[in-house]
Each structure stands twice: as structure tokens, then as C-alpha cells.
Enzyme design. Structure first.
Site, PDB file in Angstrom:
ATOM      1  CE  LYS A  35      -0.450  -0.179   5.046  1.00  0.00           C
ATOM      2  NZ  LYS A  35      -1.376  -0.198   6.184  1.00  0.00           N
ATOM      3  NE  ARG A 131      -6.611   0.992  12.047  1.00  0.00           N
ATOM      4  CZ  ARG A 131      -5.405   0.793  11.522  1.00  0.00           C
ATOM      5  NH1 ARG A 131      -4.475   1.730  11.629  1.00  0.00           N
ATOM      6  NH2 ARG A 131      -5.117  -0.345  10.914  1.00  0.00           N
ATOM      7  CE1 TYR A 255      13.928  31.286   4.836  1.00  0.00           C
ATOM      8  CE2 TYR A 255      14.092  28.915   4.471  1.00  0.00           C
ATOM      9  CZ  TYR A 255      13.875  30.192   3.987  1.00  0.00           C
ATOM     10  OH  TYR A 255      13.610  30.377   2.659  1.00  0.00           O
TER      11      TYR A 255
END
Length: 365
Positions: A35, A131, A255
Site C-alpha cells: 500500500k 479502529r 531560517y
């Protein structure tokens, strides 16, 4: 010289890892779980390399249909996403096997007219993960409904391990016991083991096993490395040094200036970033392998580049190879540094990365 990030996929490593799964499976048949685009490795190349699997398991219907359209004739199992009438009609036409895990699917199946083709289904038991799936108390009623449907052929039974990544967690034994308490006689086959169950818990190896992450050369366990399990990494994610900066003490890198140079030092800029799938939140110190030497990440990961402290590598130059994971730099190690799991890193490699195949053999699927 190519400065774009590259993902090299080693077919020989895929075949090796499948052989280890086969050894552990003993007499069980293997659903190779492919998958999420083969865990980020590429659906079709993974199927080609894993030709010796007994069948392939995907998450979604479109993945299975794409495989059929490419001529894959082996059994295909759709694990979670056949929901609508159209989904089931396409599954029947393409000779797919599907997981039935809630009452709405039963209602849709009851509405289908028989065309002569029958659908092989896997009834899912919720053995404790909470689930998807039917509770033990709901299972017999769902089974009776399926048996009464003319469009349903073979009925199988499966469940899914919740805590298999920790071999000492008692939940696995509890889930295994739940499955074993179910009368097996109405079911053609049963399945429970994922990679973790397959490698660590023989009791979870029923008629079919479902290895996933181990096939790609990553460990399914929280405290055991892939190398300790004899697995070989399949993906090597690499790029090249695109610049070398001579920075001074006090210079802030990138950054936000999250890293400040403690002394005069070379900083190498590598042509890869979170836009390619490298984890943005990888902290200072995360290793990057440049010319075989581990150099620590410094500063924030940018969209297209990252920086490393190059003091440990004399003579570093533009064009030198930088390995982000693979081989001597396991993906699990980078995942731990970034506070995630290997699954996420592998699945997160973006399509802008250039994929290359190693040790490829053209096989009939």
C-alpha cells in the site's frame, strides 16, 4: 553531474527481505503489503521485485485496479476502502478480495444482484485495536449475513496487531487469543501477523501473514535494528553537495538562525529538503553521510536544501555525494532523530525525487 535528489531502489534487497519473510512464515502464505505506492518505493517496481509473494495487499481500490490493468494476475486484497456499491461492483469484476469491517458494507453487499461472479471477503475482527472491525459479539451475526448473500464466495477472517512493535507487550497475546477463540470452521483462511508478528510471535502466523515494513528493509520493532534482523535497506535517498560556505564564529545558519557557528568552520549545503520528503523537523546533529563520513545537520531544513557541519571532512567539494538514509545510515535512525517512524519517511518521499532501479530483473507477475 546531477544535483537533483535521487532514490535508488534495490530490487535484490526486496527479494532478500521477502525470502526472510518466507522463512519466518513457514507454511503460511504471504500477502506482501504494498500500500501507499509500495511504502513510497513505487507500486509497480515493488510488485515486479516481489513476484514470489502469494498475493499483494493494498489499502485502496484504485491501487488494486491499477495492478490488474497492468496485468497482475496474483490474488489482490483491498484492506480498507471498499465502501460504495460501485466499489464492490468493480472489485467483483476485477476478481479482488476485500475486507468487510463495518455494517454499512454489509448493507451495500445485500443490495447487489448476482452476476455469476462471487466476491471473496475477509471479515475483520476487532480484537482490541478499536479502529476497524466487528467485535467478537457482532461477528457471528455479520458472518450469517455474508453467508446468505449470493454475491459472496469464500469468507475469511483477519485482525490487526495494535502493539506488535513491542514484542514484550501483552496486547499481542491477547489479540491472538481473541482470534483463536473464534470457531475457524466457517472460514476458508485466517490472518493476523504483520511484519512484527511474523518475526517475533509464531502464534500470530495463521494461514496468511501480511509483512509490510520489513520487505522494505526497515525494522518493525522499537528497539531492534533492521541489520540485527538480517534485513537489507531497499531505498537509498541521496543528493549532492551544491555549495561549501566558509562561515565564521557567530554566524547563524539558515531560517531563524537556529544554529550558530561556535568557530570558523566549513558548512556544506546539500541539495535536498522537505520539498523532497526529508523531514523538516530533523534537529541539529541528525547525521548525513557525505563521502562515507557522518556529518551533523545544522540549522533548519529548507524546502530544497539543508546544511551540514563539514569540519570532520577535509577537502569536501561541490558535487560530493550525500546520503540521507540507506546502507550505512539506516532510515530508522533518521526517523528517531526526527521524532517519527521509518514508515512516514519512506512514504513521504516526493515524486520530484528521481527514482532509479538497482539489480532489476524482468519477471512475469
Amino acid at each position: 553531474m546531477e544535483f537533483a535528489p535521487q532514490a535508488s531502489i534495490d530490487h535484490a534487497a526486496l527479494r532478500h527481505n521477502l525470502r526472510l519473510a518466507r522463512q519466518a512464515a513457514d507454511t503460511s502464505r504471504i500477502w506482501a503489503v504494498i500500500k501507499a505506492d509500495g511504502y513510497g518505493h513505487g507500486l509497480f517496481r515493488v510488485v515486479e521485485a516481489l513476484d514470489e509473494a502469494d498475493g499483494f495487499a493494498v489499502a485502496r481500490l484504485d491501487e488494486a485496479l491499477a495492478l490488474r490493468q497492468q496485468g497482475v494476475v496474483k490474488p489482490l486484497l483491498v484492506l480498507s476502502a471498499c465502501i460504495s456499491r460501485s466499489d464492490f461492483e468493480q472489485a467483483i469484476y476485477a476478481d479482488l478480495q476485500v475486507v468487510v469491517h463495518h455494517r454499512g458494507q454489509l448493507d451495500v453487499l445485500q443490495s447487489l444482484s448476482s452476476t455469476g461472479q462471487r466476491l471473496s471477503v475477509w471479515l475483520k475482527l476487532d480484537s482490541g485495536m478499536h479502529r476497524l472491525g466487528f467485535t467478537p459479539g457482532e461477528l457471528n451475526h455479520s458472518l450469517a449475513q455474508l453467508k446468505a448473500l449470493p454475491v459472496v464466495g469464500d469468507i475469511n477472517l483477519l485482525s490487526h496487531l495494535a502493539n506488535g512493535d513491542d514484542p514484550d507487550d501483552p496486547m499481542t497475546a491477547t489479540q491472538c487469543e481473541q482470534l483463536m477463540q473464534i470457531d475457524p470452521s466457517p472460514y476458508r483462511a485466517r490472518s493476523l501477523a504483520n511484519s512484527a508478528g511474523l518475526l517475533a510471535n509464531p502464534a500470530t502466523r495463521f494461514d496468511w501473514v501480511r509483512p509490510g515494513i520489513m520487505l522494505y528493509g526497515a525494522s518493525p520493532f522499537i528497539n531492534t535494528t533492521a541489520a540485527e534482523l538480517g534485513l537489507q535497506p531497499v531505498m537509498t535517498l541521496s543528493s549532492r553537495v551544491m555549495a561549501v560556505k566558509s562561515c565564521q564564529a557567530g554566524d547563524a545558519i539558515g531560517y531563524g538562525g537556529s544554529y550558530v557557528c561556535p568557530e570558523a568552520m566549513p558548512v556544506a549545503v546539500v541539495a535536498i529538503g522537505y520539498g523532497d520528503g526529508y523531514p523538516r523537523h530533523a534537529p541539529n546533529g541528525t547525521p548525513v553521510l557525505v563521502n562515507g563520513v557522518r556529518l551533523p545537520l545544522v540549522g533548519r531544513v529548507s524546502m530544497d536544501m539543508l546544511c551540514v557541519d563539514a569540519r570532520a571532512l577535509s577537502g569536501i567539494e561541490v558535487g560530493d555525494e550525500a546520503v540521507l538514509w540507506g546502507g550505512e545510515l539506516p532510515v530508522e535512525e533518521i526517523a528517531r532523530q526526527a521524532g517519527t517512524i521509518a514508515y512516514e519517511l519512506l512514504c513521504g518521499v516526493k515524486r520530484r525525487v528521481r527514482f532509479h532501479d538497482l539489480n532489476r530483473q524482468q519477471l512475469e507477475v
